[in-house]
Design a protein around this motif. Sequence first.
Motif, PDB file in Angstrom:
ATOM      1  N   UNK A  52       0.863  -1.231  -0.035  1.00  0.00           N
ATOM      2  CA  UNK A  52      -0.215  -0.126  -0.099  1.00  0.00           C
ATOM      3  C   UNK A  52       0.864   1.363  -0.027  1.00  0.00           C
ATOM      4  N   UNK A  53       1.906   1.188   0.704  1.00  0.00           N
ATOM      5  CA  UNK A  53       2.834   2.304   0.533  1.00  0.00           C
ATOM      6  C   UNK A  53       3.643   2.762  -0.567  1.00  0.00           C
ATOM      7  N   UNK A  54       3.940   1.556  -1.172  1.00  0.00           N
ATOM      8  CA  UNK A  54       4.346   1.603  -2.499  1.00  0.00           C
ATOM      9  C   UNK A  54       3.588   2.255  -3.546  1.00  0.00           C
ATOM     10  N   UNK A  55       2.255   1.898  -3.642  1.00  0.00           N
ATOM     11  CA  UNK A  55       1.495   2.337  -4.763  1.00  0.00           C
ATOM     12  C   UNK A  55       1.200   3.706  -4.417  1.00  0.00           C
ATOM     13  N   UNK A  56       1.064   4.130  -3.049  1.00  0.00           N
ATOM     14  CA  UNK A  56       0.949   5.540  -2.742  1.00  0.00           C
ATOM     15  C   UNK A  56       1.783   6.491  -3.183  1.00  0.00           C
ATOM     16  N   UNK A  57       2.930   5.805  -3.216  1.00  0.00           N
ATOM     17  CA  UNK A  57       4.165   6.647  -3.587  1.00  0.00           C
ATOM     18  C   UNK A  57       4.176   6.877  -5.140  1.00  0.00           C
ATOM     19  N   UNK A  58       3.505   5.716  -5.705  1.00  0.00           N
ATOM     20  CA  UNK A  58       3.652   5.711  -7.038  1.00  0.00           C
ATOM     21  C   UNK A  58       2.811   6.669  -7.782  1.00  0.00           C
ATOM     22  N   UNK A 100      -3.186  -1.872  -8.727  1.00  0.00           N
ATOM     23  CA  UNK A 100      -3.637  -1.522 -10.170  1.00  0.00           C
ATOM     24  C   UNK A 100      -3.834  -0.073 -10.084  1.00  0.00           C
ATOM     25  N   UNK A 101      -3.463   0.857 -11.034  1.00  0.00           N
ATOM     26  CA  UNK A 101      -3.922   1.685 -11.484  1.00  0.00           C
ATOM     27  C   UNK A 101      -4.698   2.128 -12.864  1.00  0.00           C
ATOM     28  N   UNK A 102      -5.688   2.762 -12.977  1.00  0.00           N
ATOM     29  CA  UNK A 102      -6.414   2.861 -14.478  1.00  0.00           C
ATOM     30  C   UNK A 102      -6.370   4.340 -14.665  1.00  0.00           C
ATOM     31  N   UNK A 103      -6.135   4.649 -15.965  1.00  0.00           N
ATOM     32  CA  UNK A 103      -6.085   6.037 -16.413  1.00  0.00           C
ATOM     33  C   UNK A 103      -6.878   5.885 -17.739  1.00  0.00           C
ATOM     34  N   UNK A 104      -7.135   7.370 -17.912  1.00  0.00           N
ATOM     35  CA  UNK A 104      -7.683   7.684 -19.417  1.00  0.00           C
ATOM     36  C   UNK A 104      -6.924   8.474 -20.042  1.00  0.00           C
ATOM     37  N   UNK A 105      -6.769   7.933 -21.275  1.00  0.00           N
ATOM     38  CA  UNK A 105      -5.707   8.613 -21.948  1.00  0.00           C
ATOM     39  C   UNK A 105      -5.881   8.588 -23.431  1.00  0.00           C
ATOM     40  N   UNK A 106      -5.410   9.661 -24.306  1.00  0.00           N
ATOM     41  CA  UNK A 106      -5.555   9.611 -25.659  1.00  0.00           C
ATOM     42  C   UNK A 106      -5.080   8.440 -26.427  1.00  0.00           C
ATOM     43  N   UNK A 107      -5.846   8.014 -27.354  1.00  0.00           N
ATOM     44  CA  UNK A 107      -5.361   6.589 -27.792  1.00  0.00           C
ATOM     45  C   UNK A 107      -4.010   6.600 -28.677  1.00  0.00           C
ATOM     46  N   UNK A 108      -3.630   7.988 -28.981  1.00  0.00           N
ATOM     47  CA  UNK A 108      -2.352   8.086 -29.900  1.00  0.00           C
ATOM     48  C   UNK A 108      -1.215   8.041 -28.864  1.00  0.00           C
ATOM     49  N   UNK A 109      -1.324   8.526 -27.689  1.00  0.00           N
ATOM     50  CA  UNK A 109      -0.240   8.471 -26.938  1.00  0.00           C
ATOM     51  C   UNK A 109      -0.341   7.262 -25.835  1.00  0.00           C
ATOM     52  N   UNK A 110      -1.052   6.356 -26.013  1.00  0.00           N
ATOM     53  CA  UNK A 110      -1.400   5.337 -24.848  1.00  0.00           C
ATOM     54  C   UNK A 110       0.129   4.417 -24.806  1.00  0.00           C
ATOM     55  N   UNK A 111       0.653   4.224 -25.807  1.00  0.00           N
ATOM     56  CA  UNK A 111       1.832   3.342 -25.790  1.00  0.00           C
ATOM     57  C   UNK A 111       2.967   4.138 -24.996  1.00  0.00           C
TER      58      UNK A 111
END
Length: 462
Positions: free
Chosen positions: A385-391, A415-426
């Motif tokens: 939990x500490x680790x992912x909070x730092x991340x 796990x983290x979930x993001x919303x991102x433009x498809x062109x910059x996902x990679x």
Amino acid sequence: MIPISDLIGKGKKQITIDNVDVARVGEYAAEDADFTWRFYETLRPQLDESSLVPLFVETEMRLVPVLAQMERNGVALDVPLLVEMGKDLERQRVEVTAQIYAEAGRSFNIDSTKQLAEVLFDEQGLRVVRKTKTGRSTDADSLGTLAAETDHALPQLVLHYRELSKLKSTYVDTLPRMVCAKTGRVHANYNMIGAVTGRLASNDPNLQNIPIRTALGRQIRKAFVAGRPDHVLLTADYSQVELRLLAHYCQDAALVSAFERDEDIHRFVAAQVFGVDAAEVTAEQRSRAKAVNFGIIYGQSAFGLSRTTGMSVPEAQNFIDMYFRRYPGIRLFIDECIEEAKQTGFATTILGRRRPVPELQSRNRQQRMLGERLAVNTVLQGSAADLIKKAMIDVHDRIMEDPAGPRMLIQVHDELVFEVHEDSAAQEAEKIREQMCRALPLNVPLAVDTSWGRNWLEGKSH
DNA sequence: GCTAGGCGACA
DNA sequence: AATTGTCGCCTAGCC
């Protein structure tokens, strides 16, 4: 900036301490001495002198605005899809209900464990597998046992009914009602306090228990979608994070080097314990090693292992003995966790978060055994939990510089979930992976799997 | 309307 | 007795 409460409606619970809206306060938390003091008072039981800076100042305080932003962001839902799924689930539920009534010879409330027990055990004469505090158990484990050992159709039908019913009432029917009229998205609440290990908790809706295990349940993840044109949902999850932390603490050379080569850790452990080449490990051997690897994290006994793997108790005990003989460092780590918790009264995580373990002082043997499991599990679960909070803080600080960049939407423990433009996902996936892997320096490398797609299910691994 | 218990979803 | 940590739906009993 629009206050969160205006955005997501009245009466909605948020991260609160003494009924102060932490999420909103969090926008200027660092400059608000009064808030800082009260937040400190709330977390003080988890802190000591050494953790004040790394845990309170550098982690918890800095996480407040990150969570505030996540709550404001929310996540978009495909409501028409959920409505269709709801109709389908209801059709199936009605069908299964009729079958259950036919088998039982009468109608009754299947949701009532009391009435169900009367039908199964009194009227149909099925065996009572296990008792509960107040009656006879009808849980999935018991019904599964009955389904396997009798010809009676009821246990299996009730299991099916429960699956349909759970998915419909908890997710498919409920989630659309939580969509905010103003944003068209659901804005979950993330609670920083309340989880004794330091994990986050989520509610209204809880986004940390969305189904994934069964094929049917998994469909619900299709309804979590990117809410902006040409965007995708990007997930980044730590691989085997608690086992890596175990290896970090144990410093076992073989385990560490296996992680350094990014091997299939369960296969690797199976090969070592059974004394064969990795290529020769059978599916069953790997499965047993996997069960023990996870069992260690929870402090599982031979009895518990025998139940989860189908081994006999002596077989399970033998396997555990071989496991500890091969990994003496793990035995040592477990003993040290317990000893430290006995001496200091606390289990302590990698950033110095403390959890009292009074169970270790109990005169009740069962309670003391529980204390021993807590002492080990809290170190691993809490450090993760500490680790992912730092991340989260590191990633947030970077992506907030670009308004068109990724938005952090969801955290599910590893796990983290993001919303991102498809062109910059990679490209964004690589940056996020990099930051998550470097969140805290460990003796073992961290690995992060990423994937992206139109919805939370469809992502392809990268 | 409140609470406890049973159950089950996730990591 | 026997693996940790959460949240939420439903029933049942009580106010």
